[in-house]
Enzyme design. Structure first.
Site, PDB file in Angstrom:
ATOM      1  N   LYS A  54       0.855  -1.195   0.000  1.00  0.00           N
ATOM      2  CA  LYS A  54       0.000   0.000   0.000  1.00  0.00           C
ATOM      3  C   LYS A  54       0.889   1.242   0.000  1.00  0.00           C
ATOM      4  O   LYS A  54       1.919   1.273   0.693  1.00  0.00           O
ATOM      5  CB  LYS A  54      -0.912  -0.035   1.229  1.00  0.00           C
TER       6      LYS A  54
ATOM      7  N   SER B 107      -9.929   2.097   2.627  1.00  0.00           N
ATOM      8  CA  SER B 107      -9.021   2.863   1.758  1.00  0.00           C
ATOM      9  C   SER B 107      -8.088   1.967   0.942  1.00  0.00           C
ATOM     10  O   SER B 107      -7.592   2.387  -0.102  1.00  0.00           O
ATOM     11  CB  SER B 107      -8.173   3.787   2.615  1.00  0.00           C
TER      12      SER B 107
ATOM     13  N   SER C 286      -9.969  -0.314   6.676  1.00  0.00           N
ATOM     14  CA  SER C 286      -9.313  -0.158   5.362  1.00  0.00           C
ATOM     15  C   SER C 286      -8.656  -1.414   4.802  1.00  0.00           C
ATOM     16  O   SER C 286      -8.288  -1.445   3.634  1.00  0.00           O
ATOM     17  CB  SER C 286      -8.287   0.970   5.419  1.00  0.00           C
TER      18      SER C 286
END
Ligand SMILES: [Mg+2]
Ligand SMILES: [Zn+2]
Lengths: 98, 501, 500
Positions: free
Chosen positions: B80, B155, B179
């Protein structure tokens, strides 16, 4: 009953150092108002002496020994800066606050 | 597509170990898959082919020389883009960090390098991980591989989509209010949020410091366990890092029986407000638990009704302070207005131009929640709600070994929906937020397709703090039961990626 | 800006009661910074003692320096504070380019030490009890250099440069409660208090405690109210006062400035003011306003500081004697009168004299040189004696030369100023300049006979018992010898001559 007015939003944006357009002020005023109203229910929920939790997993006394670790080189330190001069970060003049 | 990418991480590792494929070949296969579908999915913000292949070649060389290698050596992974990497840009999905190459590696990335896992690239996210759809990325949304006109969740939509679309066998995510788990739910993948402090946050661009936690993203429980064991562990650079070893997730993820295990169903997170197809699959899974020998009990967590309100005060408050460092002075974007402005003006103009609407909204909200006169009513009250929620969990775990609920109230909705309605958007995380507020571990598992739309539904498992092993043991049992029922893995129902209608 | 009008000091005190409050920042001498392993040494090349943590880079996290916490506890105990069994760090949020994270990691409502007090003596010999509100841990900011305009000053600067070597250096901020009743002695009390804190942290060896280097910094709050008034007056906070002398001057200046304004029906604006050493004035800085909303909240990246009773008691047991006891001990050891000793203390000469005595000089000799020649020089230059170019060892060497009769006091003063000019150690200077006393009787006799030839009647007078008549000749001889003679010896020789 929301305390969020456009003036409040402008003041907060100032504290947060963000320029905001009038359009943003209007949008945020409405949206923050709604969020703050929903948050208002919390006060009632915690009436009575409930302790606050700031760390989900309580710990204490986590320390480092006073031993020197490797620092960044000056070049690496300045590598991300928009502007630097003689080993220092260069910024626009500061509002006269001394 | 080289079908090897469809294999599980464990299967790919077996091929590497047995020499039936090299790490370079395996890495290249994933790079090819990225080239094939990421134009549509947009899971990656940056692909580091050279770096990944270099690590892969090194692994192959060492393996050929007979050297003993780390367990996951040669297995590619995606990271990420809110974890710092010294050799490629780290943007957190924000314009304000466009092109920033950090001078240091996050602890988790250091561990991946030590494990000699080729890092394919950095995955897309809502700006600074603020969002649940990945639409708030400054670099454009990520599409859901199951239906490219739908959200992949957020997210961490990029990591979930990368794994779900076979562009990476494993990925790193971060979970502040869901997330990792919510995108897993939207994409039919597996995601775990470990106990707060189980994985070092050093180098994770902070959103809500007391809520953030890094975890594994995978296509099944066993694979998630492999990665979990690599990234977990104490780090002296993170003062909130747990000192104790929480054991091996791999050895826990062995399936078997649930005899004597109590599974608690959270009353407040079922039924009303949950999509019918999601609830139907959830109830079927309860039957599978029973069949595996578990006892189902109902637990009540009345304080959860305040969780979202508390979360949307605590998170913005901490974020407003964490994001103050983005001021144009030491790194990142600098916008200099006309005339010769003071630094104050430069900072304000930079932050106006560099932050997106959701980020500004939350910074201003957090500034309000902390400002004098409001602290006690807002941030202070929210921290007390946290205590109530922890008490609810304590009571619930006195009755049950693990708690369950659907991970998300609905299946993936269309890109663009709810985008101007923060409150509606915030409801997506209703089931995931309590775990972050309490610091306990949670896992999202694929739970079959919803009848209404044929999209993935999901189930969330929660365990007491430091007991993530329970998630893996119970999760692996449910996963096997599902595969027996379906005759294949959930991910195998995924249609081939094609541009959305 | 226009120089503010001042009220005569005595008048001001007749009219108003002075209330002061002092915030002292002490920079700790730890090897590393407060929250990271970078060197605590900001004299180095700019931005070389920095890392992701103290540069406030995204993703970095703080870890508390154990030694800094122990130093904070020691300071707290030494100024009579209680130690919090469970203290926390908090974030103080405000934007400023020298503040890497745009928040200062400090302590807010849970400081590590609180509720203390110290006894401070002022030059008059009066002592005052100063109540300590709290002592807390925090981090220093980076260093800004303003370029362009009237250089170095922030006004009119074209741009600024930032060096973060100092960012994250550990500070202990010690805050007093309001101090009442010092009246005309308020300025001296402020300086005496800061001197006391310096002595404490030096004795604890937790700080270099050099004010001229900013190791100890003082912000002085001053407010006035009419005698007998209930309500406290509006206060100003004078910053960047970095010598004991300037603290005294700055407080005195604020008293006179505020008195003038109030006496003329004006109102005091609550603001920070900046001390200008050169002009001896203060100028208005940022007004304190609601805009100063620091949005404090507990630092989520750090866990509570909860020192055990055992640790606190262990540190308490390790404390050195407190300044009052030390003063008593030294005065007795040195045999100084109360007056002598008070002068020594108020001139800040205790440490140098102690070192000089340790280097072998007699206490009286050490006192004579430090409070005489050296103190005079320091005053002339407006400096602290520690800033002058002379060491205790050099003074001891000088004293030894005089003791041995190799030079006399007058030559001694000459040698001392040479030392302060950096010409070397006393011994070297004496021999280099040939300043040694002439002890060769032959040379002295020659000079004496020469002088006697000019005043033949002197010997006769001496023989008649008017010994003082020798004085005239001694003077002449000393002149001839350019002072490099031992007057006592000359006298003896003259009397010998008279006896022949
Ligand atoms: Mg302070
Ligand atoms: Zn550092």
């Amino acid at each position: 009953m929301s305390e969020i007015t456009p003036e409040v939003v402008r003041h907060l944006a100032g504290l947060a150092r963000i320029d905001v357009t009038d359009a943003e002020v209007d949008r945020f005023t409405e949206q923050l108002g709604l969020i703050v109203d929903s948050a208002a229910t919390l006060k009632a929920a915690v009436a009575g002496d409930v302790p606050a939790t700031s760390h989900p997993i309580p710990m204490k006394n986590v320390y480092r020994e006073d031993v020197v670790l490797e620092s960044l080189s000056q070049e690496a330190a300045l590598s991300g800066s928009a502007d630097s001069e003689s080993g220092r970060f260069r910024v626009a003049a500061i509002l006269d606050e001394e | 597509m080289n079908s090897v990418v469809k294999l599980t991480a464990l299967e790919q590792l077996e091929m590497l170990r047995s020499g039936s494929i090299t790490s370079v070949e395996l890495t290249q296969a994933h790079l090819d898959r990225i080239a094939e579908v990421d134009g549509v999915v947009h899971a990656f913000l940056h692909v580091n082919a050279d770096g990944a292949l270099a690590t892969a070649a090194e692994v192959d060389r060492l393996r050929a020389s007979g050297a003993t290698l780390p367990a996951l050596a040669g297995l590619p992974i995606a990271v990420k883009d809110n974890l710092t990497t010294i050799d490629e840009p780290t943007t957190a999905g924000s314009k304000i960090l466009e092109g920033w190459v950090p001078p240091y590696d996050s602890t988790v990335v250091s561990k991946l390098r030590a494990e000699m896992m080729p890092i394919l690239g950095k995955t897309n996210l809502d700006e600074f991980a603020m969002g649940s759809t990945t639409q708030f990325s400054a670099y454009g949304p990520t599409a859901n591989p199951w239906s490219t006109d739908r959200i992949p969740g957020g997210s961490g939509g990029g990591s979930a989509a990368a794994v779900g679309a076979f562009m990476a066998p494993l990925a790193i995510g971060s979970d502040t209010g869901g997330s990792i788990r919510y995108p897993a739910a939207m994409t039919g993948t597996v995601g775990t949020k470990p106990t707060y402090g189980a994985v070092s946050r050093y180098g994770l661009i902070a959103l809500g410091s007391s809520l953030d936690q890094i975890g594994p993203v995978a296509r099944n429980v066993q694979d998630a366990a492999l990665l979990h064991d690599v990234i977990a562990g104490h780090d002296e650079r993170d003062s909130t890092s747990l000192p104790e070893d929480l054991g091996s997730m791999v050895s826990a993820a062995t399936g078997g029986s649930l005899a004597g295990v109590k599974v608690g169903v959270i009353k407040e997170l079922t039924g009303e407000g949950f999509q019918a197809g999601v609830s139907a699959r959830f109830n079927e899974s309860l039957e599978l638990f029973k069949a595996a020998g578990a006892e189902i009990v109902e637990v009540s967590c009345p304080s959860f009704q305040y969780a979202i309100a508390a979360y949307y005060l605590i998170l913005p408050a901490e974020a407003s302070s964490n994001l103050a460092k983005f001021d144009s002075v030491r790194f990142g974007m600098r916008v200099t207005p006309e005339g010769n402005p003071t630094i104050e003006r430069v900072m304000a103009a930079t932050r106006e131009a560099g932050f997106g609407p959701e980020v500004k909204r939350r910074i201003i909200l957090g500034t309000y929640a902390l400002s004098s006169g409001y602290y006690d009513d807002y941030y202070g009250s929210a921290q007390k709600v946290r205590t109530l929620i922890q008490r609810d969990f304590d009571a619930a775990f006195a009755k049950a070994d693990v708690l369950v609920s659907p991970t998300a109230p609905t299946t993936a909705f269309k890109l663009g929906e709810k985008i101007e309605d923060p409150l509606a958007m915030y409801l997506n995380d209703i089931a995931t937020i309590p775990a972050n507020l309490a610091g306990i571990p949670g896992m999202s598992l694929p739970n079959g397709l919803a009848d209404e739309d044929g999209l993935p539904s999901s189930i969330q498992l929660l365990a007491p703090a430091r007991e993530e092993k329970r998630l893996y043991s119970v999760g692996s049992v449910l996963e096997k039961a599902h595969e027996n029922v379906w005759g294949k893995r959930m991910i195998d129902f995924a249609p081939e990626v094609k541009a959305g209608a | 800006m226009a120089k503010a009008e001042l009220m005569n000091y005595e008048q001001a005190l007749e009219k108003f009661e002075v209330v002061i409050g002092l915030e002292v920042h002490v920079e700790l001498n730890t090897k590393t910074k407060m929250f990271c392993g970078c060197r605590n040494d900001f004299g180095d090349e700019p931005n070389t003692n920095v890392c992701p943590v103290c540069l406030g880079l995204p993703g970095a996290l703080p870890v508390v320096n154990k030694r800094a916490v122990e130093s904070a506890i020691k300071i707290g105990l030494a100024i009579g504070c209680d130690i919090a069994p469970n203290g926390r760090f908090a974030r103080k949020n405000y934007f400023y380019p020298d503040l890497a994270k745009n928040f200062q990691t400090s302590q807010f409502d849970e400081p590590i030490a609180f509720e203390g007090g110290v006894e401070v003596e002022v030059p008059s010999g009066n002592t005052y009890k100063i109540d300590i509100e709290r002592a807390h841990m925090e981090e220093d900011a980076g260093k800004l250099t303003h370029v362009g305009g009237n250089t170095g000053r922030i006004q009119g600067a074209e741009f600024s440069l930032v060096d973060y070597n100092r960012a994250g250096v550990p500070l202990i901020e010690i805050v007093t409660k309001p101090v009442y009743g010092a009246g005309a002695e308020a300025p001296e009390l402020a300086a005496a208090y800061v001197r006391y804190i310096r002595e404490v942290v030096k004795a604890l060896d937790v700080s270099e405690a050099r004010m001229e280097r900013g190791n100890v910094r003082c912000d002085a709050n001053v407010s006035l109210r009419l005698h007998g008034a209930e309500k406290l007056g509006t206060r100003t906070e004078t910053k960047n006062v970095n010598s004991l002398r300037s603290i005294e001057r700055a407080v005195r200046y604020e008293i006179q400035r505020q008195a003038h304004i109030l006496a003329n029906g004006g109102t005091i604006i609550q603001e920070t003011r900046h001390w200008h050493e050169d002009k001896g004035t203060t100028s208005a800085g940022r007004p304190k306003s609601d805009a100063d909303d620091y949005r404090y909240f507990p630092e989520p990246d750090l866990v509570p500081v909860a020192p055990s009773k055992e640790l606190v008691e262990e540190l308490r047991a390790s404390l050195p004697e407190d300044p009052a006891t030390r003063r008593k001990r030294l005065q007795e050891a040195w045999g100084f009168s109360d007056l002598e000793f008070r002068d020594v203390v108020n001139a800040g000469l205790m440490d140098p004299i102690e070192e000089t005595v340790a280097a072998g000089a007699s206490p009286q000799a050490a006192r004579k040189w430090w409070s005489g020649e050296i103190a005079r020089q320091a005053n002339a230059e407006g400096k602290d004696v520690s800033e002058l170019n002379v060491t205790a060892a050099q003074v001891a060497e000088l004293a030894a030369l005089v003791e041995a009769g190799k030079i006399n006091d007058r030559i001694g003063r000459e040698v001392l100023s040479a030392v302060m000019n950096g010409e070397g150690n006393p011994g070297e200077i004496v021999s280099a300049k040939g300043l040694e006393v002439v002890s060769d009787d032959g040379a002295l006799m020659a000079a004496i006979d020469e002088a006697l030839a000019k005043q033949p009647d002197v010997l006769e007078k001496i023989r008649e018992g008017k010994v003082q008549a020798a004085g005239a000749v001694i003077g002449a001889v000393m002149q001839a010898m350019k002072g490099q003679a031992d007057a006592g010896r000359v006298r003896e020789l003259i009397i010998e001559r008279a006896g022949q």
